[in-house]
Design a protein around this motif. Structure first.
Motif, PDB file in Angstrom:
ATOM      1  N   GLU A 142      -2.889   9.063   4.175  1.00 19.73           N
ATOM      2  CA  GLU A 142      -2.293   8.110   5.117  1.00 19.73           C
ATOM      3  C   GLU A 142      -3.385   7.367   5.880  1.00 19.73           C
ATOM      4  OE1 GLU A 142       0.907   8.111   8.801  1.00 19.73           O
ATOM      5  OE2 GLU A 142      -0.562   9.726   8.649  1.00 19.73           O
ATOM      6  N   VAL A 187       0.886  -1.164   0.000  1.00 16.73           N
ATOM      7  CA  VAL A 187       0.000   0.000   0.000  1.00 16.73           C
ATOM      8  C   VAL A 187       0.925   1.215   0.000  1.00 16.73           C
ATOM      9  CG1 VAL A 187      -1.897   1.201   1.151  1.00 16.73           C
ATOM     10  CG2 VAL A 187      -1.721  -1.296   1.311  1.00 16.73           C
ATOM     11  N   GLY A 224      -1.990   5.216  -3.267  1.00 16.53           N
ATOM     12  CA  GLY A 224      -2.819   6.297  -2.731  1.00 16.53           C
ATOM     13  C   GLY A 224      -2.156   7.642  -2.946  1.00 16.53           C
ATOM     14  N   ALA A 272      -4.854   4.904   3.640  1.00 16.13           N
ATOM     15  CA  ALA A 272      -3.900   3.811   3.419  1.00 16.13           C
ATOM     16  C   ALA A 272      -3.953   2.798   4.563  1.00 16.13           C
ATOM     17  CB  ALA A 272      -2.483   4.371   3.274  1.00 16.13           C
ATOM     18  N   TYR A 324       1.761   5.145  -0.678  1.00 17.86           N
ATOM     19  CA  TYR A 324       1.018   6.401  -0.683  1.00 17.86           C
ATOM     20  C   TYR A 324       1.913   7.629  -0.596  1.00 17.86           C
ATOM     21  CZ  TYR A 324       1.734   6.918   4.389  1.00 17.86           C
ATOM     22  OH  TYR A 324       2.308   7.080   5.629  1.00 17.86           O
ATOM     23  N   ARG A 357       5.574   4.662   1.775  1.00 16.21           N
ATOM     24  CA  ARG A 357       5.301   5.969   1.181  1.00 16.21           C
ATOM     25  C   ARG A 357       6.461   6.377   0.285  1.00 16.21           C
ATOM     26  NH1 ARG A 357       7.427  10.225   4.844  1.00 16.21           N
ATOM     27  NH2 ARG A 357       8.286   9.176   6.660  1.00 16.21           N
ATOM     28  N   SER A 402       1.135  11.450   1.192  1.00 14.85           N
ATOM     29  CA  SER A 402       0.153  12.195   1.971  1.00 14.85           C
ATOM     30  C   SER A 402       0.796  13.462   2.513  1.00 14.85           C
ATOM     31  CB  SER A 402      -0.359  11.331   3.133  1.00 14.85           C
ATOM     32  OG  SER A 402      -1.449  11.942   3.784  1.00 14.85           O
ATOM     33  N   LEU A 457       2.832  -1.000   4.541  1.00 10.05           N
ATOM     34  CA  LEU A 457       2.502   0.412   4.367  1.00 10.05           C
ATOM     35  C   LEU A 457       3.775   1.152   4.007  1.00 10.05           C
ATOM     36  CD1 LEU A 457       0.081   1.565   7.220  1.00 10.05           C
ATOM     37  CD2 LEU A 457      -0.225   1.903   4.776  1.00 10.05           C
TER      38      LEU A 457
END
Length: 200
Positions: free
Chosen positions: A17, A7, A76, A20, A9, A38, A11, A36
């Motif tokens: 977030e 996942v 995301g 997510a 992302y 980013r 943010s 998770l």
């Protein structure tokens, strides 16, 4: 078999977030293993703080090459003028090596997003991400109407067949609603189920 789902992302203020995290919950609920992650922030740290950026985010910074290690990728992003954020675009523009090797061909790809306003480009942003995923050879999955919250008339809510979304407000004052978070969880489960079938 446990399906590995990234996942990934970007943010600025924490809305994506939060979505997510809900997507990752859905992955777990479907028996998958979520990570998770980013993308790197491109704004100088000082400018990010002055703009009110959320500095204590949970996602670990991901390198583009590591995308090949997962069975599914759920992206995301906040919306910038009807498209993904520059930070996400910059990250995806570094996947040329994966594209050349066909490293993501046949893997599942999906997207979720946020906008400031109700009609601020949620669907164009998601489709913009989908186009990139298709160029990488991925199997694109959205948020089907089997998620009942998709058709709610009880409240203003994000969400479309292209993916889960949230409306943040012009000043970031609105947090993802219960219905929007449920859509994100549903999408996480749905992507995991499809990735498992394709990996069988």
């Amino acid at each position: 078999m446990s399906v590995r789902v990234l996942v990934l992302y970007h943010s600025m203020y924490g809305h994506v977030e939060t979505m997510a995290k809900a997507v990752a919950e859905g992955v777990t609920h479907a028996g998958g293993t979520p990570t998770l992650g980013r993308v790197p922030e491109l704004m100088p740290e000082d400018a990010f703080r002055k703009a009110g950026g959320k500095t204590d985010q949970v996602g670990e910074i991901i390198e583009p090459a590591s995308l090949a290690d997962y069975d599914a990728l759920i992206i995301g992003t906040p919306t910038r003028y009807g498209s993904m954020s520059g930070q996400m675009r910059n990250f995806l523009d570094q996947t040329g090596g994966l594209w050349q090797k066909g490293a993501l061909v046949g893997k599942v790809g999906s997207a979720f997003a946020s906008t400031a306003t109700q009609h601020g480009g949620q669907e164009t942003t998601l489709i913009n991400v989908h186009v990139t995923l298709l160029h990488l050879g991925m199997v694109v999955v959205g948020l089907p109407y089997s998620f009942a919250g998709q058709t709610t008339l009880e409240e203003i809510s994000g969400g479309s067949p292209y993916g889960a979304t949230t409306i943040a407000g012009s000043k970031g004052e609105r947090q993802p609603s219960r219905n929007e978070l449920e859509g994100a969880r549903f999408q996480g489960r749905h992507v995991t189920d499809i990735a498992r079938r394709l990996s069988a």
